[in-house]
Write a protein that holds these residues in place. Structure first.
Motif, PDB file in Angstrom:
ATOM      1  N   PRO A   2       0.820  -1.205   0.000  1.00  0.00           N
ATOM      2  CA  PRO A   2       0.000   0.000   0.000  1.00  0.00           C
ATOM      3  C   PRO A   2       0.859   1.263   0.000  1.00  0.00           C
ATOM      4  O   PRO A   2       1.862   1.346   0.708  1.00  0.00           O
ATOM      5  N   GLY A   3       0.448   2.219  -0.806  1.00  0.00           N
ATOM      6  CA  GLY A   3       1.157   3.493  -0.852  1.00  0.00           C
ATOM      7  C   GLY A   3       0.602   4.386  -1.937  1.00  0.00           C
ATOM      8  O   GLY A   3      -0.217   3.967  -2.761  1.00  0.00           O
ATOM      9  N   LEU A   4       1.064   5.624  -1.927  1.00  0.00           N
ATOM     10  CA  LEU A   4       0.665   6.583  -2.952  1.00  0.00           C
ATOM     11  C   LEU A   4       1.318   6.217  -4.278  1.00  0.00           C
ATOM     12  O   LEU A   4       2.474   5.792  -4.313  1.00  0.00           O
ATOM     13  N   ARG A   5       0.570   6.381  -5.341  1.00  0.00           N
ATOM     14  CA  ARG A   5       1.066   6.179  -6.709  1.00  0.00           C
ATOM     15  C   ARG A   5       0.764   7.468  -7.474  1.00  0.00           C
ATOM     16  O   ARG A   5      -0.178   7.537  -8.263  1.00  0.00           O
ATOM     17  N   PRO A   6       1.548   8.541  -7.219  1.00  0.00           N
ATOM     18  CA  PRO A   6       1.232   9.843  -7.803  1.00  0.00           C
ATOM     19  C   PRO A   6       1.275   9.863  -9.333  1.00  0.00           C
ATOM     20  O   PRO A   6       0.643  10.708  -9.958  1.00  0.00           O
TER      21      PRO A   6
ATOM     22  N   GLY B 154      -2.215   9.618 -10.534  1.00  0.00           N
ATOM     23  CA  GLY B 154      -3.114  10.718 -10.214  1.00  0.00           C
ATOM     24  C   GLY B 154      -2.893  11.183  -8.787  1.00  0.00           C
ATOM     25  O   GLY B 154      -2.406  10.437  -7.937  1.00  0.00           O
ATOM     26  N   GLU B 155      -3.280  12.426  -8.534  1.00  0.00           N
ATOM     27  CA  GLU B 155      -3.128  12.995  -7.200  1.00  0.00           C
ATOM     28  C   GLU B 155      -3.989  12.229  -6.198  1.00  0.00           C
ATOM     29  O   GLU B 155      -5.164  11.971  -6.441  1.00  0.00           O
ATOM     30  N   GLY B 156      -3.392  11.826  -5.109  1.00  0.00           N
ATOM     31  CA  GLY B 156      -4.117  11.110  -4.065  1.00  0.00           C
ATOM     32  C   GLY B 156      -4.431   9.667  -4.398  1.00  0.00           C
ATOM     33  O   GLY B 156      -5.203   9.025  -3.693  1.00  0.00           O
ATOM     34  N   PHE B 157      -3.851   9.112  -5.458  1.00  0.00           N
ATOM     35  CA  PHE B 157      -4.101   7.717  -5.849  1.00  0.00           C
ATOM     36  C   PHE B 157      -3.304   6.812  -4.913  1.00  0.00           C
ATOM     37  O   PHE B 157      -2.085   6.777  -4.947  1.00  0.00           O
ATOM     38  N   TYR B 158      -4.008   6.098  -4.052  1.00  0.00           N
ATOM     39  CA  TYR B 158      -3.406   5.232  -3.035  1.00  0.00           C
ATOM     40  C   TYR B 158      -3.837   3.807  -3.335  1.00  0.00           C
ATOM     41  O   TYR B 158      -5.044   3.514  -3.402  1.00  0.00           O
ATOM     42  N   ALA B 159      -2.883   2.917  -3.535  1.00  0.00           N
ATOM     43  CA  ALA B 159      -3.231   1.571  -3.971  1.00  0.00           C
ATOM     44  C   ALA B 159      -2.283   0.523  -3.408  1.00  0.00           C
ATOM     45  O   ALA B 159      -1.196   0.829  -2.928  1.00  0.00           O
ATOM     46  N   ALA B 160      -2.737  -0.724  -3.484  1.00  0.00           N
ATOM     47  CA  ALA B 160      -1.931  -1.891  -3.135  1.00  0.00           C
ATOM     48  C   ALA B 160      -2.264  -2.982  -4.139  1.00  0.00           C
ATOM     49  O   ALA B 160      -3.400  -3.061  -4.627  1.00  0.00           O
TER      50      ALA B 160
ATOM     51  N   LYS C  67      -4.220 -10.990 -10.857  1.00  0.00           N
ATOM     52  CA  LYS C  67      -3.722  -9.751 -10.256  1.00  0.00           C
ATOM     53  C   LYS C  67      -4.887  -8.885  -9.792  1.00  0.00           C
ATOM     54  O   LYS C  67      -5.856  -8.671 -10.520  1.00  0.00           O
ATOM     55  N   LEU C  68      -4.749  -8.381  -8.563  1.00  0.00           N
ATOM     56  CA  LEU C  68      -5.764  -7.539  -7.949  1.00  0.00           C
ATOM     57  C   LEU C  68      -5.151  -6.218  -7.509  1.00  0.00           C
ATOM     58  O   LEU C  68      -3.975  -6.155  -7.164  1.00  0.00           O
ATOM     59  N   CYS C  69      -5.983  -5.189  -7.500  1.00  0.00           N
ATOM     60  CA  CYS C  69      -5.592  -3.888  -6.972  1.00  0.00           C
ATOM     61  C   CYS C  69      -6.701  -3.419  -6.039  1.00  0.00           C
ATOM     62  O   CYS C  69      -7.887  -3.600  -6.322  1.00  0.00           O
ATOM     63  N   PHE C  70      -6.308  -2.839  -4.931  1.00  0.00           N
ATOM     64  CA  PHE C  70      -7.240  -2.185  -4.012  1.00  0.00           C
ATOM     65  C   PHE C  70      -6.844  -0.717  -4.039  1.00  0.00           C
ATOM     66  O   PHE C  70      -5.680  -0.390  -3.812  1.00  0.00           O
ATOM     67  N   VAL C  71      -7.786   0.161  -4.352  1.00  0.00           N
ATOM     68  CA  VAL C  71      -7.423   1.555  -4.600  1.00  0.00           C
ATOM     69  C   VAL C  71      -8.411   2.530  -3.990  1.00  0.00           C
ATOM     70  O   VAL C  71      -9.614   2.281  -3.966  1.00  0.00           O
ATOM     71  N   HIS C  72      -7.845   3.616  -3.497  1.00  0.00           N
ATOM     72  CA  HIS C  72      -8.642   4.764  -3.074  1.00  0.00           C
ATOM     73  C   HIS C  72      -8.002   5.988  -3.715  1.00  0.00           C
ATOM     74  O   HIS C  72      -6.774   6.157  -3.664  1.00  0.00           O
ATOM     75  N   ALA C  73      -8.832   6.815  -4.346  1.00  0.00           N
ATOM     76  CA  ALA C  73      -8.325   8.033  -4.968  1.00  0.00           C
ATOM     77  C   ALA C  73      -8.994   9.230  -4.304  1.00  0.00           C
ATOM     78  O   ALA C  73     -10.149   9.169  -3.901  1.00  0.00           O
ATOM     79  N   GLN C  74      -8.257  10.292  -4.219  1.00  0.00           N
ATOM     80  CA  GLN C  74      -8.714  11.499  -3.552  1.00  0.00           C
ATOM     81  C   GLN C  74     -10.024  12.022  -4.122  1.00  0.00           C
ATOM     82  O   GLN C  74     -10.863  12.541  -3.388  1.00  0.00           O
ATOM     83  N   ASP C  75     -10.252  11.890  -5.413  1.00  0.00           N
ATOM     84  CA  ASP C  75     -11.434  12.443  -6.080  1.00  0.00           C
ATOM     85  C   ASP C  75     -12.682  11.579  -5.955  1.00  0.00           C
ATOM     86  O   ASP C  75     -13.734  11.952  -6.437  1.00  0.00           O
ATOM     87  N   TRP C  76     -12.605  10.405  -5.323  1.00  0.00           N
ATOM     88  CA  TRP C  76     -13.758   9.499  -5.276  1.00  0.00           C
ATOM     89  C   TRP C  76     -14.635   9.813  -4.117  1.00  0.00           C
ATOM     90  O   TRP C  76     -14.322  10.221  -3.101  1.00  0.00           O
TER      91      TRP C  76
END
Length: 132
Positions: free
Chosen positions: A101-105, A108-114, A123-132
């Motif tokens: 888990p970590g920021l992936r700038p 996109g801005e605030g894109f935080y994923a693992a 392959k899976l991704c769990f993501v939270h983005a600032q704009d959501w």
């Protein structure tokens, strides 16, 4: 947008146990079992929403399931904590690490994923983005 995602499974009980644990971290609930004339499997969805849905099941053609090269299923998380919880749960339930888990700038801005792989290599991704 999609209506449903379906991943094939060779070891269906193991895959159902994996996804049951991981998807609960994201607030998804298991669908009731229905005889829809398709292969054996299990599905999940957001509570009180018909679609989208996510399924793991034996392939329709009867052949062994395999992970797609270049394929990734990404699950939206409500916050960074949910990203971390889902990723750690995945690793505890037989998944393998593909990116902590970590920021992936660069996405996109605030894109935080693992990133991880399920027990059968999807392959899976769990993501939270600032704009959501």
């Amino acid at each position: 947008m999609f209506s449903h995602i379906q991943l094939g499974a060779c070891d269906l009980p193991r895959m159902i146990a994996f996804y049951e644990a991981v998807l609960a971290c994201l607030g998804l609930v298991r669908l009731p079992e229905v005889d829809d004339q398709g292969p054996e499997g299990a599905g999940w969805q957001t509570p009180n929403a018909e679609w989208p849905q996510f399924y793991v099941q034996r392939p329709f053609n009867g052949r062994p399931a395999s992970a797609g090269n270049g394929t990734q299923v990404s699950f939206a998380a409500q916050d960074r904590e949910q990203v971390q919880t889902a990723w750690h749960t995945a690793l505890r339930h037989g998944g393998s690490d593909e990116g902590a888990p970590g920021l992936r700038p660069h996405y996109g801005e605030g894109f935080y994923a693992a990133y991880c792989r399920d027990p059968e290599g999807n392959k899976l991704c769990f993501v939270h983005a600032q704009d959501w």
